[in-house]
Scaffold this motif. Structure first.
Motif, PDB file in Angstrom:
ATOM      1  N   ASP A 146       0.790  -1.227   0.000  1.00  0.00           N
ATOM      2  CA  ASP A 146       0.000   0.000   0.000  1.00  0.00           C
ATOM      3  C   ASP A 146       0.822   1.276   0.000  1.00  0.00           C
ATOM      4  O   ASP A 146       0.689   2.115  -0.888  1.00  0.00           O
ATOM      5  CB  ASP A 146      -0.995  -0.011   1.173  1.00  0.00           C
ATOM      6  CG  ASP A 146      -0.327  -0.275   2.522  1.00  0.00           C
ATOM      7  OD1 ASP A 146       0.913  -0.434   2.583  1.00  0.00           O
ATOM      8  OD2 ASP A 146      -1.063  -0.327   3.529  1.00  0.00           O
ATOM      9  N   ASN A 150       5.836   1.045   3.822  1.00  0.00           N
ATOM     10  CA  ASN A 150       5.557  -0.357   4.146  1.00  0.00           C
ATOM     11  C   ASN A 150       6.042  -1.308   3.061  1.00  0.00           C
ATOM     12  O   ASN A 150       5.767  -2.505   3.119  1.00  0.00           O
ATOM     13  CB  ASN A 150       4.054  -0.567   4.337  1.00  0.00           C
ATOM     14  CG  ASN A 150       3.504   0.182   5.534  1.00  0.00           C
ATOM     15  OD1 ASN A 150       4.230   0.453   6.478  1.00  0.00           O
ATOM     16  ND2 ASN A 150       2.236   0.523   5.493  1.00  0.00           N
ATOM     17  N   ARG A 191      -7.406   0.468   2.343  1.00  0.00           N
ATOM     18  CA  ARG A 191      -6.176   1.251   2.324  1.00  0.00           C
ATOM     19  C   ARG A 191      -6.437   2.735   2.564  1.00  0.00           C
ATOM     20  O   ARG A 191      -5.523   3.471   2.953  1.00  0.00           O
ATOM     21  CB  ARG A 191      -5.444   1.031   0.996  1.00  0.00           C
ATOM     22  CG  ARG A 191      -4.801  -0.349   0.916  1.00  0.00           C
ATOM     23  CD  ARG A 191      -4.222  -0.638  -0.446  1.00  0.00           C
ATOM     24  NE  ARG A 191      -3.444  -1.886  -0.412  1.00  0.00           N
ATOM     25  CZ  ARG A 191      -2.911  -2.463  -1.474  1.00  0.00           C
ATOM     26  NH1 ARG A 191      -3.077  -1.912  -2.686  1.00  0.00           N
ATOM     27  NH2 ARG A 191      -2.208  -3.579  -1.360  1.00  0.00           N
ATOM     28  N   ARG A 194      -6.023   2.826   6.214  1.00  0.00           N
ATOM     29  CA  ARG A 194      -4.615   2.578   6.531  1.00  0.00           C
ATOM     30  C   ARG A 194      -3.775   3.824   6.245  1.00  0.00           C
ATOM     31  O   ARG A 194      -2.843   4.138   6.984  1.00  0.00           O
ATOM     32  CB  ARG A 194      -4.088   1.376   5.742  1.00  0.00           C
ATOM     33  CG  ARG A 194      -4.568   0.050   6.300  1.00  0.00           C
ATOM     34  CD  ARG A 194      -4.085  -1.122   5.449  1.00  0.00           C
ATOM     35  NE  ARG A 194      -2.647  -1.206   5.336  1.00  0.00           N
ATOM     36  CZ  ARG A 194      -1.837  -1.726   6.250  1.00  0.00           C
ATOM     37  NH1 ARG A 194      -2.334  -2.214   7.370  1.00  0.00           N
ATOM     38  NH2 ARG A 194      -0.529  -1.776   6.047  1.00  0.00           N
ATOM     39  N   TYR A 195      -4.127   4.538   5.183  1.00  0.00           N
ATOM     40  CA  TYR A 195      -3.418   5.787   4.891  1.00  0.00           C
ATOM     41  C   TYR A 195      -3.535   6.741   6.074  1.00  0.00           C
ATOM     42  O   TYR A 195      -2.536   7.290   6.555  1.00  0.00           O
ATOM     43  CB  TYR A 195      -3.995   6.443   3.629  1.00  0.00           C
ATOM     44  CG  TYR A 195      -3.480   7.844   3.401  1.00  0.00           C
ATOM     45  CD1 TYR A 195      -2.283   8.067   2.736  1.00  0.00           C
ATOM     46  CD2 TYR A 195      -4.175   8.952   3.891  1.00  0.00           C
ATOM     47  CE1 TYR A 195      -1.788   9.355   2.555  1.00  0.00           C
ATOM     48  CE2 TYR A 195      -3.697  10.233   3.718  1.00  0.00           C
ATOM     49  CZ  TYR A 195      -2.500  10.438   3.052  1.00  0.00           C
ATOM     50  OH  TYR A 195      -2.009  11.713   2.886  1.00  0.00           O
ATOM     51  N   ARG A 197      -4.339   6.054   9.188  1.00  0.00           N
ATOM     52  CA  ARG A 197      -3.705   5.513  10.398  1.00  0.00           C
ATOM     53  C   ARG A 197      -2.194   5.751  10.377  1.00  0.00           C
ATOM     54  O   ARG A 197      -1.608   6.198  11.379  1.00  0.00           O
ATOM     55  CB  ARG A 197      -3.989   4.013  10.525  1.00  0.00           C
ATOM     56  CG  ARG A 197      -3.190   3.367  11.653  1.00  0.00           C
ATOM     57  CD  ARG A 197      -3.797   2.072  12.102  1.00  0.00           C
ATOM     58  NE  ARG A 197      -3.692   0.994  11.158  1.00  0.00           N
ATOM     59  CZ  ARG A 197      -2.672   0.120  11.116  1.00  0.00           C
ATOM     60  NH1 ARG A 197      -1.662   0.240  11.951  1.00  0.00           N
ATOM     61  NH2 ARG A 197      -2.671  -0.871  10.237  1.00  0.00           N
ATOM     62  N   PHE A 198      -1.560   5.446   9.248  1.00  0.00           N
ATOM     63  CA  PHE A 198      -0.112   5.627   9.196  1.00  0.00           C
ATOM     64  C   PHE A 198       0.270   7.101   9.139  1.00  0.00           C
ATOM     65  O   PHE A 198       1.343   7.477   9.611  1.00  0.00           O
ATOM     66  CB  PHE A 198       0.478   4.850   8.017  1.00  0.00           C
ATOM     67  CG  PHE A 198       0.604   3.383   8.309  1.00  0.00           C
ATOM     68  CD1 PHE A 198       1.564   2.924   9.188  1.00  0.00           C
ATOM     69  CD2 PHE A 198      -0.269   2.471   7.751  1.00  0.00           C
ATOM     70  CE1 PHE A 198       1.679   1.576   9.486  1.00  0.00           C
ATOM     71  CE2 PHE A 198      -0.172   1.121   8.043  1.00  0.00           C
ATOM     72  CZ  PHE A 198       0.805   0.676   8.909  1.00  0.00           C
ATOM     73  N   GLU A 235      -9.180  -0.846  11.933  1.00  0.00           N
ATOM     74  CA  GLU A 235      -8.341   0.274  11.507  1.00  0.00           C
ATOM     75  C   GLU A 235      -8.708   1.562  12.244  1.00  0.00           C
ATOM     76  O   GLU A 235      -7.835   2.326  12.664  1.00  0.00           O
ATOM     77  CB  GLU A 235      -8.473   0.495   9.996  1.00  0.00           C
ATOM     78  CG  GLU A 235      -7.777  -0.545   9.151  1.00  0.00           C
ATOM     79  CD  GLU A 235      -6.260  -0.512   9.325  1.00  0.00           C
ATOM     80  OE1 GLU A 235      -5.697   0.573   9.544  1.00  0.00           O
ATOM     81  OE2 GLU A 235      -5.629  -1.577   9.255  1.00  0.00           O
ATOM     82  N   LYS A 238      -7.293   1.887  15.771  1.00  0.00           N
ATOM     83  CA  LYS A 238      -5.872   2.208  15.792  1.00  0.00           C
ATOM     84  C   LYS A 238      -5.642   3.674  15.421  1.00  0.00           C
ATOM     85  O   LYS A 238      -4.770   4.347  15.977  1.00  0.00           O
ATOM     86  CB  LYS A 238      -5.108   1.298  14.828  1.00  0.00           C
ATOM     87  CG  LYS A 238      -5.128  -0.176  15.226  1.00  0.00           C
ATOM     88  CD  LYS A 238      -4.462  -1.031  14.166  1.00  0.00           C
ATOM     89  CE  LYS A 238      -4.513  -2.511  14.520  1.00  0.00           C
ATOM     90  NZ  LYS A 238      -3.934  -3.361  13.445  1.00  0.00           N
TER      91      LYS A 238
END
Length: 427
Positions: A146, A150, A191, A194-195, A197-198, A235, A238
């Protein structure tokens, strides 16, 4: 921190045949601490059969950031069948091989599990799942991941393999999709979360996004509606305990994502921003922050249907909605914890103190929160058995008398003992 981490690397000349490949040599103490009998044994097996194995994904990101990863995943050129044959010959036990069809074999060496996955390419995706094909090409496997941060690998000799400037992005605290943001998102719509979150874990500034990424997220946000609630909630939980939470949640509303995630479409963003400011330094539970977005209990029911949150999580958000205005400190005695301790005493439920702590975080009552954390719930010294010995026999009368004595006990700041309280019982 980066100056310390950089001292752990030696620059290696990039591979000229693969112009995008960038390599460095890692020798940090965090990396060296990973090696034990289990990992050394794993490396020996793969080396004996001439199959390459590298550390993959988040563990590489953590090591580059000077952190020792909690979980370490591995990638290899060996197929699952080849791994099984290798491990069987070496007498190594394999467990929980449900992930074999996706290329993952879990080996157990020296009481430790090692999850090793064959390099893959996505043959076909539908936004939720992917049909994969095994490969021996490390760059092709990196291409299907992604985010650039990572997509790196780390050889067991300490060599970093970076195909998409992940190290540079990590150093500059940038969060970027590998290649086309739109393509990566359409492969798996999760994703999007996830974007965010990161971003909360990596970025220094709250609003340093690449326009291409936000455009792709907005145009593909509807795809989240096809993702299971359990995956979304995993997600989201987090994300809400990371950094820049108020900014990221507000951005999700700006990009019109909330309606696909189980959050109220017209969430109270301004209240959420204030609650995050109140609670962020006190380790709030995810639901403490998200509760601020809700107006009515009916919205919580819809959220629960979509995300399938735990009973404890649902109970907490309903508690906060009900008491965030109703249970507050006394205006006459603002430093008095008693309204909250009385509430806890009256509820008689084991987890009420924890809920009230979350309420104080929500309200920004730092001083009262600190006091409540130190406070131990006192034991009410009178029981129904004590009353029956004094001649109070009917259940209704016992209940009414206990409540009367409990009120007297509370007024004494829970100081009166059994004898003092029983002196109020008329027989």
């Amino acid at each position: 921190m980066w100056s310390r981490v950089l001292r752990s690397f030696v620059l290696v000349r990039p591979n000229l045949h693969r112009r995008s490949l960038f390599t460095m040599q890692l020798s940090s103490s965090e990396f060296k601490s990973l090696f034990n009998d289990g990992l050394n044994g794993l490396a020996e097996v793969f080396g004996k059969h001439q199959h390459e194995i590298r550390i993959a994904g988040g563990a590489v990101r953590d090591l580059l950031s000077g952190k020792r990863p909690e979980d370490v995943d591995f990638a290899t050129t060996a197929t699952p069948e080849e791994m099984k044959q290798m491990f069987q010959k070496a007498g190594i036990r394999m467990i929980n091989n449900k992930g074999e069809k996706h290329g993952t074999i879990t080996a157990r060496l020296h009481d430790e599990n090692f999850e090793v996955t064959t390099l893959r390419v996505d043959v076909q995706t539908d936004g939720r799942h992917a049909e994969v094909e095994f490969t021996t090409d490390w760059q092709k496997d990196a291409e299907r991941r992604d985010l650039t941060i990572n997509s790196m690998f780390l050889g067991l000799d300490g060599t970093l393999y970076d195909y998409f400037q992940g190290y540079e992005d990590l150093k500059n605290r940038k969060v970027r999709f590998v290649g086309s943001a739109e393509k990566r998102i359409q492969e798996d719509y999760l994703r999007i979360l996830r974007y965010f979150r990161f971003y909360g874990r990596v970025a220094l500034e709250p609003d340093d996004h690449e326009p291409e990424a936000l455009t792709a997220i907005k145009e593909n946000g509807r795809g989240l509606s096809a993702i299971s609630g359990e995956r979304i909630w995993m997600e989201l939980k987090k994300l809400v305990v990371g950094n820049h939470v108020a900014h990221l949640l507000e951005l999700m509303y700006t990009l019109e994502l909330a309606q696909y995630m189980g959050l109220p479409p017209d969430g109270n963003v301004e209240e959420m921003k204030q609650v995050w400011k109140n609670a962020k330094d006190h380790s709030p539970k995810p639901m403490t922050i998200l509760a601020s977005l809700f107006h009515y209990p009916e919205e919580v029911e819809k959220m629960d249907l979509r995300l399938k949150v735990s009973k404890e999580e649902k109970t907490l958000v309903l508690f906060l909605l009900k008491y965030r205005r109703e249970l507050r400190k006394s205006e006459e005695e603002p430093d008095n914890l008693k309204p909250f301790t009385d509430f806890i005493i009256d509820s008689r439920e084991l987890d009420t103190k924890n809920k009230v702590c979350e309420l104080l975080k929500y309200q920004g009552e730092e001083k009262l929160l600190a006091e409540l954390c130190r406070w131990s719930i006192p034991h009410f010294p009178v029981s129904g058995h004590d009353l029956r010995r004094l001649g109070v026999t009917t259940g209704k009368e016992i209940g009414a008398t206990l409540q009367k004595l409990r009120d007297i006990w509370k007024k004494s700041h829970y100081q009166m003992d059994k004898d003092d309280l029983l002196s109020y019982v008329k027989t």
